[in-house]
Design a protein around this motif. Structure first.
Motif, short mmCIF file in Angstrom:
data_model
loop_
_atom_site.label_atom_id
_atom_site.label_comp_id
_atom_site.label_asym_id
_atom_site.label_seq_id
_atom_site.Cartn_x
_atom_site.Cartn_y
_atom_site.Cartn_z
N ALA A 113 0.84 -1.20 0.00
CA ALA A 113 0.00 0.00 0.00
C ALA A 113 0.88 1.25 0.00
CB ALA A 113 -0.93 -0.01 1.20
N GLY A 114 1.95 1.23 0.81
CA GLY A 114 2.87 2.35 0.86
C GLY A 114 3.62 2.54 -0.45
N MET A 115 3.74 1.47 -1.24
CA MET A 115 4.45 1.56 -2.52
C MET A 115 3.53 2.05 -3.64
SD MET A 115 6.44 -2.05 -2.10
CE MET A 115 7.20 -2.19 -3.72
N ALA A 116 2.25 1.67 -3.58
CA ALA A 116 1.37 1.94 -4.72
C ALA A 116 0.38 3.07 -4.49
CB ALA A 116 0.62 0.66 -5.09
N MET A 117 -0.16 3.20 -3.27
CA MET A 117 -1.15 4.25 -3.02
C MET A 117 -0.65 5.65 -3.37
SD MET A 117 -4.13 3.14 -2.03
CE MET A 117 -4.82 4.66 -1.41
N PRO A 118 0.62 5.98 -3.02
CA PRO A 118 1.08 7.33 -3.36
C PRO A 118 1.02 7.63 -4.85
CG PRO A 118 2.55 6.33 -1.76
CD PRO A 118 1.61 5.25 -2.21
N LEU A 119 1.20 6.61 -5.69
CA LEU A 119 1.11 6.85 -7.13
C LEU A 119 -0.31 7.26 -7.51
CD1 LEU A 119 2.27 6.79 -10.00
CD2 LEU A 119 1.68 4.37 -10.11
N LEU A 120 -1.30 6.53 -6.99
CA LEU A 120 -2.69 6.88 -7.27
C LEU A 120 -2.98 8.31 -6.80
CD1 LEU A 120 -4.44 3.57 -6.10
CD2 LEU A 120 -3.53 4.15 -8.35
N MET A 121 -2.48 8.59 -5.59
CA MET A 121 -2.66 9.89 -4.96
C MET A 121 -2.10 11.02 -5.82
SD MET A 121 -1.08 10.05 -1.17
CE MET A 121 0.58 10.62 -1.50
N VAL A 122 -0.88 10.86 -6.33
CA VAL A 122 -0.29 11.96 -7.11
C VAL A 122 -0.90 12.06 -8.50
CG1 VAL A 122 1.90 12.04 -5.84
CG2 VAL A 122 1.74 10.62 -7.88
N ILE A 123 -1.42 10.96 -9.04
CA ILE A 123 -2.12 11.06 -10.33
C ILE A 123 -3.39 11.90 -10.15
CG2 ILE A 123 -3.37 9.78 -12.11
CD1 ILE A 123 -1.42 7.47 -11.71
N ALA A 124 -4.13 11.61 -9.07
CA ALA A 124 -5.36 12.37 -8.82
C ALA A 124 -5.02 13.85 -8.58
CB ALA A 124 -6.10 11.80 -7.61
N ILE B 52 -3.02 5.92 6.95
CA ILE B 52 -3.37 4.82 7.87
C ILE B 52 -2.53 3.59 7.55
CG2 ILE B 52 -5.20 3.23 8.54
CD1 ILE B 52 -7.17 5.58 7.81
N LEU B 53 -2.49 3.22 6.27
CA LEU B 53 -1.78 2.00 5.89
C LEU B 53 -0.28 2.15 6.09
CD1 LEU B 53 -3.87 1.31 2.68
CD2 LEU B 53 -3.90 -0.05 4.78
N PHE B 54 0.24 3.35 5.80
CA PHE B 54 1.69 3.58 5.96
C PHE B 54 2.10 3.42 7.41
CE2 PHE B 54 5.44 6.11 6.77
CZ PHE B 54 6.27 5.77 5.72
N ALA B 55 1.29 3.96 8.33
CA ALA B 55 1.66 3.88 9.75
C ALA B 55 1.76 2.43 10.21
CB ALA B 55 0.63 4.63 10.60
N VAL B 56 0.77 1.62 9.81
CA VAL B 56 0.82 0.20 10.20
C VAL B 56 2.02 -0.48 9.54
CG1 VAL B 56 -0.47 -1.96 10.26
CG2 VAL B 56 -1.70 0.19 10.46
N GLY B 57 2.27 -0.13 8.28
CA GLY B 57 3.43 -0.70 7.60
C GLY B 57 4.74 -0.30 8.25
N ALA B 58 4.83 0.95 8.68
CA ALA B 58 6.08 1.45 9.27
C ALA B 58 6.38 0.74 10.58
CB ALA B 58 6.00 2.96 9.48
N VAL B 59 5.37 0.62 11.45
CA VAL B 59 5.67 0.00 12.75
C VAL B 59 5.87 -1.51 12.61
CG1 VAL B 59 4.64 1.79 14.17
CG2 VAL B 59 3.21 -0.09 13.36
N SER B 60 5.12 -2.16 11.70
CA SER B 60 5.35 -3.60 11.55
C SER B 60 6.70 -3.86 10.87
CB SER B 60 4.21 -4.27 10.78
OG SER B 60 4.05 -3.67 9.51
N GLY B 61 7.15 -2.90 10.05
CA GLY B 61 8.49 -3.01 9.46
C GLY B 61 9.58 -2.82 10.50
N LEU C 18 6.22 12.00 3.33
CA LEU C 18 4.83 11.74 3.71
C LEU C 18 4.34 12.77 4.72
CD1 LEU C 18 2.51 9.69 3.16
CD2 LEU C 18 3.10 8.66 5.34
N GLY C 19 5.22 13.10 5.70
CA GLY C 19 4.85 14.14 6.67
C GLY C 19 4.56 15.46 5.96
N LEU C 20 5.45 15.82 5.02
CA LEU C 20 5.25 17.06 4.26
C LEU C 20 3.96 17.00 3.45
CD1 LEU C 20 8.90 17.66 3.01
CD2 LEU C 20 7.61 19.16 4.52
N PHE C 21 3.69 15.84 2.86
CA PHE C 21 2.51 15.72 2.01
C PHE C 21 1.22 15.76 2.83
CE2 PHE C 21 -0.76 13.67 -0.49
CZ PHE C 21 -0.58 14.28 -1.73
N LEU C 22 1.16 14.94 3.88
CA LEU C 22 -0.09 14.82 4.63
C LEU C 22 -0.47 16.10 5.34
CD1 LEU C 22 0.22 11.28 6.25
CD2 LEU C 22 -1.13 11.96 4.27
N TYR C 23 0.52 16.79 5.87
CA TYR C 23 0.23 17.96 6.69
C TYR C 23 0.61 19.26 5.99
CZ TYR C 23 -0.73 14.52 10.21
OH TYR C 23 -1.27 13.45 10.89
#
Lengths: 443, 345
Positions: free
Chosen positions: A24-35, A60-69, A109-114
């Protein structure tokens, strides 16, 4: 349950869980920047709203990915200290680079989200692009390290001690290219179809929503393109496995006896005791063609290798069948949608198609897990193929069923919460800006 | 010339690791400290305190957290024996720390991005989880660091940890270090938050908390010193040896006092500098106390290090990576620097 099995289960469960969020962290940002691109270029309000919604999902997905990573970077030592003691330095280069890529991803991501109100629009868009690029780079580096376990390279051994490490050679090991290519495309494919399914469902409820139509078009374009390319990258990976990891290939294909004119099996049951496939559909010559581009090529069978070096054959066989079955299905579906869209010059939104997309939504992620099962279980009994057995790498720590239970319970809860949270977001009719929402939630 | 000659790649990597631990404490540590003050939010401005904490942490915590990952990756790449031994002998506290890390991050995000019916009800639950794990995790980080510093991790001839999985960390000294870590993180957070709200009533709340946490740091530092007598005698001896040690202690103590004075006089910019310096000095002091061992009492940095053929390329990668990372990290802080003040109310 033995401690070894508990350790393997915990590792498999942790990786299997993390991978879903990592892609999700790899692909969602692409969808996001296309939109967002559509908003910036065409001033389309729906595109802006879509970019904001997708960015929340990403958060949401990135946070779970980051801590599980993070947990994984420790679990390697908690469960496999002997593996890390020997292999840590050799695969250090991809892990170090991954550290930087992940760091940059988190910063962007911090720069983008906030930063919606704080950055100039195009700078903000570039931050989003940075999230995507660094996410893909992180994934690529980690897969390089995994590839090394399949085809260890870049070091010499002297009396059991690792000497003369060549970090770049280790990172760019023989399996690296095909594994990385296959995984990056898999991330876009599985996430693209999962997102498409969500918006297809929303369109079934409200056929005229511009936002969901656009979302479906973007996610299907990304996921569908990846799905059509994926069989080719799969062929590159298969070609590599055939030449370098013949025993894994034999297990994947349920190929027990070395033979020319080798057939390809579909379905059935690999009977390990009798060393034969039972009840499968055989396609003559196809295995020889796929493996070596020659219908008469000799393909080594499992019986050519010592019995104690066989991986668990049924697991690898069925995982591979699931992966290619789903892969073919999604590629076919993508071609069908592309053909319909080309003929009608518009995004097809027939109810039967939307329903099909909803049903196919989770399949890409299933194929992704199946693919990892093929490469990981297919490497057993080795953790580093040919050098270190999994059983020799495990920690001496007793009672490993306890951490297994803790992490399984924890991830189960996190999985359920993430899904219910995303569900609430998908159908929230109007969403205030991120800053506004942070304020509202705490107030 | 003389000390430069001793500057091996292994020592350089150890230096970079120490630096990332210091940066983790100053940034990620303060994020944990924020969670502590969320748990302890009281008084008429309770809501405002929690809001300020959330706003300060939200854009940066994930990036700050990566300093820990960098340190761990460098540990297993460059000092694999030490990493394997820590993972084996300290399995239990490391697992507890990870559970804390996982729950802290996800609870914070779930709260921030929850929506729809019942969101505010659920937010209370997430706040509780976030605040409790923000308190437990630093203690576990301190326990791990304390257990390593105390010298309880020994290896056999093969380089495997010899351990009963408990005794290396289940002792007073590591837990005192755990408490000290928590107090330090809480103090950092309170000072940062006071500065971010300088001139507002909220600053008074965080000033008081910073002073209390600062007092606790002094007390716990003293307790740790006492506990080291039996809990970590070798570390204590090394901390008393040589001029360098006393310079570091002097800076830590002096910066601590300066922190008190500047907080008292509401000079928050100075207070922040003082508390950052104090934290840095304490961590460098511990690094000094451990040097030349990566795992006291007998695994030296040199003996634990991977071959130079690994270390040198990693150092170059670190340098190249920093060229991109440092400006990006700086930009992140620059963009959100005024977040607290602008959104203040």
């Amino acid at each position: 349950m033995t401690d070894l099995l508990a350790a393997r289960s915990q590792m498999a469960m942790s990786l299997g869980f993390h991978i879903l969020f990592a892609v999700a962290g790899m692909a969602m940002p692409l969808l996001m920047v296309i939109a967002q691109w559509r908003w910036l270029r065409h001033g389309d309000k729906a595109a802006l709203e879509l970019a904001k919604r997708w960015s929340k999902g990403t958060a949401i997905l990135f946070a779970v990915g980051a801590v599980s990573g993070t947990a994984l970077s420790f679990e390697l030592g908690l469960l496999w200290p002997e593996f890390m003691r020997h292999a840590g330095p050799i695969i250090g280069m991809p892990f170090s680079l991954e550290g930087f890529a992940f760091f940059l991803e988190a910063i962007f991501l911090g720069l983008f989200l906030y930063g919606w109100d704080r950055l100039k629009p195009w700078v903000h868009w570039l931050a989003g692009l940075g999230v995507w690029l660094m996410g893909m780079a992180s994934g690529a580096f980690v897969v390089c390290a995994n590839a090394w376990m399949n085809t260890p390279a870049g070091f010499d051994l002297q009396a059991g001690e690792v000497i003369a490490v060549r970090p770049w050679e280790a990172m760019l090991n023989p399996a690296a290219f095909s594994e990385v290519l296959h995984m990056l495309i898999a991330a876009l494919e599985s996430v693209g179809f999962a997102v498409a399914a969500i918006h297809a469902w929303a369109l079934l409820k409200n056929r005229n929503s511009r936002l969901h139509r656009m979302a479906l078009a973007i996610s299907l374009t990304v996921g569908g393109t990846a799905a059509v390319i994926q069989p080719f990258s799969g062929h590159i990976a298969g070609d590599h496995v055939a030449h370098v990891q013949p025993i894994k290939l034999a297990a994947m294909k349920g190929h027990f006896h070395t033979a020319r004119d080798a057939a390809f099996h579909i379905g059935g049951y690999p009977d390990v005791e009798r060393a034969e496939m039972r009840g499968s559909l055989e396609i003559p010559y196809l295995l020889s063609i796929l493996a070596f581009m020659d219908p008469h090529a000799e393909v080594k069978g499992l019986t050519a290798f010592p019995r104690d070096e066989w991986p668990p054959v049924p697991v690898v066989y069925y995982a591979f069948q699931i992966m290619i079955g789903i892969g073919s299905l999604l590629a076919g579906l993508a071609l069908l949608v592309a053909w319909l869209a080309w003929r009608r010059r518009a995004l097809p939104t027939d109810p039967w198609l939307l329903k099909t997309l909803v049903v196919c939504g989770p399949l890409g992620l299933v194929a992704l897990e199946a693919g990892w099962t093929v490469t990981e279980v297919g490497r057993q009994p080795w953790v580093v193929r040919g050098f270190l057995k999994t059983a020799d790498a495990v920690t001496p720590m007793p009672g490993l069923w306890m951490p297994l239970l803790v992490f399984t319970g924890l991830y189960l809860v996190l999985g359920v919460v993430s899904v219910s949270l995303l569900k609430r977001h998908v159908f929230a009719s109007t969403l205030p800006g991120v800053d506004q929402e942070v304020r509202d939630d705490v107030a | 010339m003389t000390w430069l000659d001793q500057l091996t790649p292994a020592l350089l990597v150890a230096g970079v690791m120490t630096a990332s631990v210091v940066l983790y404490a100053l940034t990620g540590g303060a994020d944990f400290g924020g969670g502590v003050w969320d748990l302890l939010a009281t008084g008429p401005r309770r809501k405002a305190q929690q809001r300020a904490i959330e706003r300060a942490i939200a854009p940066v915590w994930e990036a700050n957290h990566v300093w820990l990952i960098i340190a761990v990756v460098l540990l297993f790449v460059c000092f694999p024996k030490a990493y394997a031994a820590i993972g084996t002998a300290l399995h239990i506290p490391v697992t507890a720390m990870l559970v804390g890390v996982i729950l802290r991050g996800t609870a914070f995000t779930f709260r921030a991005y929850d929506t729809g019916e019942g969101a505010s009800e659920r937010a209370k639950g997430w706040t509780r989880v976030f605040a409790i794990t923000s308190t437990v995790t630093p203690v576990m980080l301190g326990v791990i660091a304390g257990a390593v510093a105390a010298g309880g991790l020994t290896l056999d001839a093969e380089g495997r940890a010899t351990t009963d999985f408990i005794s290396a960390w289940w002792a007073p000294f590591p837990f005192v270090i755990g408490a000290l870590t928590l107090a330090l993180f809480a103090q950092l957070a309170a000072v940062y938050l006071a500065l971010a709200h300088d001139g507002q009533e909220l600053a008074e709340d965080f000033r008081l908390r910073a002073l209390l946490a600062g007092g606790l740091v002094f007390i716990l530092a003293w307790v740790a010193w006492m506990a080291a007598e039996t809990g970590a005698p070798q570390l204590k001896a090394r901390l008393l040896a040589g001029h360098g040690a006393w310079v570091v202690h002097g800076i830590a103590g002096g910066a601590g006092l300066l922190g008190f004075v500047t907080l008292w006089r509401r000079r928050y910019g100075w207070a922040r500098a003082a508390v950052m310096l104090q934290t840095t000095a304490i961590l460098l002091g511990q690094a000094w106390g451990q040097h030349p061992f990566v795992l006291p009492p007998n695994l030296t940095i040199t003996a634990a290090a991977a071959p130079d053929s690994v270390l040198v390329p990693v150092l170059w990668a670190l340098l190249a990576g920093s060229v991109v990372l440092v400006p990006a990290y700086w930009a992140l802080y620059r963009v959100f620097r005024t977040a607290g003040r602008q959104a203040g109310d």
